[in-house]
Design a protein around this motif. Structure first.
Motif, PDB file in Angstrom:
ATOM      1  N   ARG A 107     -27.582  18.686 -18.063  1.00  0.00           N
ATOM      2  CA  ARG A 107     -28.252  18.329 -19.318  1.00  0.00           C
ATOM      3  C   ARG A 107     -29.434  19.248 -19.589  1.00  0.00           C
ATOM      4  NH1 ARG A 107     -28.289  11.657 -19.509  1.00  0.00           N
ATOM      5  NH2 ARG A 107     -26.006  11.410 -19.680  1.00  0.00           N
ATOM      6  N   ARG A 108     -30.207  19.579 -18.562  1.00  0.00           N
ATOM      7  CA  ARG A 108     -31.330  20.491 -18.766  1.00  0.00           C
ATOM      8  C   ARG A 108     -30.849  21.867 -19.211  1.00  0.00           C
ATOM      9  NH1 ARG A 108     -35.163  19.242 -13.447  1.00  0.00           N
ATOM     10  NH2 ARG A 108     -35.727  17.084 -14.008  1.00  0.00           N
ATOM     11  N   THR A 109     -29.824  22.398 -18.553  1.00  0.00           N
ATOM     12  CA  THR A 109     -29.288  23.698 -18.945  1.00  0.00           C
ATOM     13  C   THR A 109     -28.732  23.665 -20.369  1.00  0.00           C
ATOM     14  OG1 THR A 109     -28.710  24.085 -16.627  1.00  0.00           O
ATOM     15  CG2 THR A 109     -27.670  25.495 -18.276  1.00  0.00           C
ATOM     16  N   LYS A 110     -28.060  22.617 -20.713  1.00  0.00           N
ATOM     17  CA  LYS A 110     -27.515  22.490 -22.050  1.00  0.00           C
ATOM     18  C   LYS A 110     -28.626  22.424 -23.088  1.00  0.00           C
ATOM     19  CE  LYS A 110     -24.323  19.662 -24.764  1.00  0.00           C
ATOM     20  NZ  LYS A 110     -23.459  18.446 -24.740  1.00  0.00           N
ATOM     21  N   ALA A 111     -29.703  21.685 -22.798  1.00  0.00           N
ATOM     22  CA  ALA A 111     -30.824  21.604 -23.739  1.00  0.00           C
ATOM     23  C   ALA A 111     -31.508  22.966 -23.887  1.00  0.00           C
ATOM     24  CB  ALA A 111     -31.826  20.551 -23.256  1.00  0.00           C
ATOM     25  N   ARG A 112     -31.671  23.705 -22.786  1.00  0.00           N
ATOM     26  CA  ARG A 112     -32.289  25.023 -22.867  1.00  0.00           C
ATOM     27  C   ARG A 112     -31.430  25.988 -23.677  1.00  0.00           C
ATOM     28  NH1 ARG A 112     -33.071  25.426 -18.021  1.00  0.00           N
ATOM     29  NH2 ARG A 112     -31.293  26.685 -17.356  1.00  0.00           N
ATOM     30  N   LEU A 113     -30.136  25.991 -23.475  1.00  0.00           N
ATOM     31  CA  LEU A 113     -29.255  26.859 -24.246  1.00  0.00           C
ATOM     32  C   LEU A 113     -29.256  26.496 -25.727  1.00  0.00           C
ATOM     33  CD1 LEU A 113     -26.205  27.154 -21.824  1.00  0.00           C
ATOM     34  CD2 LEU A 113     -28.004  28.832 -22.232  1.00  0.00           C
TER      35      LEU A 113
END
Length: 585
Positions: A407-413
């Protein structure tokens, strides 16, 4: 103490029964060990009757009938307590070379069981020894016996060949009933009424009377495969349990005399939740079990839409059969390793379960917990091991961690993508302008033409430029102060002074008066300067201002001349020239 015991024994028997009725089974057992007189007195069934009514299985029914009068109540209470606590012994009475699923029924000291296409009867011994030779063998079916029922006068069996065979227990009379097109899965008989259910989606009512022997009274279409039937003790109705593969309730009650539907029991069931066994305890009380792993207790006096009690099989196994003693105990058999469970109606969970296992040399043994393992061992189930739950805990923690990181990686992207889109939109808006907006400011030095470019033209070198800004109260003019005082200005390249002076001015002809040729520079936003000739009331020494459309500015346009200038469309490269008459070319 001895005096108290002597006083207790001197009481009348009715008073002594009343006193002992307040004691539990443990206190009665200890009291029987005090003296011989109390031991003899406490062996009577009247002393244990109150305690026996609360036991799991003592042979006393709710109406008060005694099913086993030949066995003392004290012994039955002892056995019942051992069953409730799981303290029992088991022994293999029969062994087969081929594993089959028999249907069994215990009738007093006779054990009836089916073996393929035969039904065998064995006499049970009191010493618990193995059974060797059967007392009787009943045959007649071409395929396996699915179910049979033993009554006081008949033994009736249903087989996979679609036939029903009724045999008289004390005579060689045999009657065959042929009416079903496929295998007969279930059958029940009570009095002179017999009901059968088949795979052909029908239930039939038969009579055992000599006048109508072998005649079918009613044929009922159930529109689903019939797995179980049970006749009410009042003989007025019977219940059918179906496979629940169609849009019909799996448990329905029918009228025996008319063959019509009376009611259906229960609400909406899941598809495939078939009822495999049904048994009546009284005309208004019945039990059912099946594929949905539940034992349900129905009371027709309360409601036919919802059961009054239900018990769930702890290992989520289908329940194939059940039996009740009419009091508190229920015994159920499931397909999970041949497990037999005992249930107490006063409890929500089963009391104990016995798992039958086969070890070395076909010797059987039981496991109270876990499952059969090896030749003579019982292994624990995975959910009973500590490392099983530790492994699952680690898996759950790692899964949660991976989900959070994802979820963190998806939000950053997503944030980077949004920022990229914003930058792209801003870049497109900037590129949409053909040229930057013009601001009326003095041209810096780096926007002026280079001296090398001017030197290539046959013209005089440009005058010196000044970067000084005009004062706030004087109009802006790009010319130096010396040129503004002498009337010098700039002329386009390749145009002589005489041609510029003798060239007619359109704006001057329109007004009809002579104007002194003045010169103004219009800034165009780049290094090009447009030169036009204008006049300010014939005074060449008056400060020059910008004109709009190369028209002379009147006295009333002084305020308008101070407004920001608009860039012209045409651009001309120019060089600075001195326009005075005494200038040498």
């Amino acid at each position: 103490m001895m005096m108290m015991m002597a006083a207790l024994l001197q009481l009348p028997e009715d008073a002594l029964y009343l006193v002992l009725s307040y004691l539990d089974c443990v206190s009665l057992g200890r009291l029987s060990q005090v003296c011989r007189a109390l031991y003899v007195f406490t062996k009577r069934d009247a002393v244990w009757r109150t305690v026996a009514r609360q036991c799991l299985h003592s042979g006393l029914t709710r109406p008060g009938a005694d099913l086993y009068p030949e066995i003392p109540l004290k012994e039955r209470v002892k056995v019942s307590r051992n069953w409730a606590r799981g303290r029992c012994t088991s022994d293999a009475l029969l062994r087969w070379r081929t594993n089959l699923l028999p249907w069994i029924q215990l009738e007093r000291d006779m054990l009836y069981l089916s073996q393929a296409a035969e039904i065998r009867a064995y006499h049970l011994r009191t010493n618990g020894r193995r059974l060797h030779k059967p007392l009787a063998v009943f045959s007649g079916h071409q395929e396996d016996v699915c179910q049979f029922v033993v009554t006081d006068t008949h033994l009736i069996s249903a087989g996979g060949d679609g036939k029903i065979i009724a045999r008289h227990r004390w005579s060689p009379l045999v009657v065959e009933y042929c009416g079903h097109m496929q295998e007969v899965n279930c059958i029940d008989c009570l009095g002179r009424v017999m009901v059968s259910g088949s795979r052909d989606r029908t239930a039939r009512v038969w009579t055992l009377s000599s006048e109508r022997l072998g005649e079918c009274a009613h044929t009922i279409a159930t529109y689903d495969r019939v797995w179980s039937v049970a006749i009410s003790p009042s003989l007025s109705s019977f219940v059918t349990g179906t496979a629940c593969c169609q849009n019909f309730a799996p448990l329905r009650m029918w009228d025996t005399e008319r063959g019509q539907l009376v009611t259906h029991l229960g609400g909406p069931f899941r598809r495939g939740a078939g009822v495999l066994d049904v048994t009546f305890e009284s005309p208004v009380l019945l039990l059912s079990c099946g594929y949905d792993t539940y034992i349900r207790y129905w009371d027709l006096r309360a409601s036919s839409r919802k059961c009054v009690m239900e018990w769930e099989e702890p290992h989520d196994s289908a329940l194939y059969c059940l039996q009740s003693n009419g009091s508190h105990m229920i015994a159920s058999g499931s397909s999970y390793y041949g497990v037999v469970r005992l249930w107490d109606k006063r409890h929500a969970r089963c009391l104990q379960n016995q798992m039958l296992c086969v070890g070395e040399q076909n010797q059987s043994y039981t496991c109270e917990s876990g499952h059969c393992c090896g030749e003579s061992e019982c292994c624990s189930n995975y959910h009973q091991l500590w490392w099983f739950w530790l492994m699952w805990t680690i898996i759950v923690v790692l899964s949660c961690f991976c989900i959070c990181q994802h979820r963190r990686t998806k939000a950053r992207l997503q944030q980077q993508q949004r920022q990229h889109e914003i930058n792209l939109i801003a870049y497109r808006e900037v590129r949409s302008y053909a040229s930057p907006p013009f601001r009326p400011q003095p041209l810096p030095d780096y926007l002026l033409p280079a001296y090398e470019e001017v030197a290539r033209h046959p013209a005089t070198p440009p005058p010196p430029y000044s970067a000084r800004l005009p004062h706030a109260d004087e109009p802006f003019s790009p010319l130096p102060r010396s040129q503004r005082a002498t009337g010098r200005d700039l002329v386009p390249l390749g145009v002589s002074e005489d041609e510029l002076l003798h060239q007619p001015d359109a704006g001057h002809e329109g007004r009809g008066k002579e104007q002194t040729a003045g010169r103004h520079r219009h800034f165009t936003g780049d290094s090009g300067i447009e030169v036009c000739g204008c006049s300010r009331d014939g005074s060449p020494l008056e400060p020059l201002v910008f004109c709009h459309g190369c028209q002379p500015c009147g006295s009333g346009d002084e305020e308008r001349s101070l407004e920001p200038l608009r860039p012209e469309v045409a651009f001309y490269p120019f060089v600075a020239q001195d326009c005075s008459p005494d200038t040498q070319h």
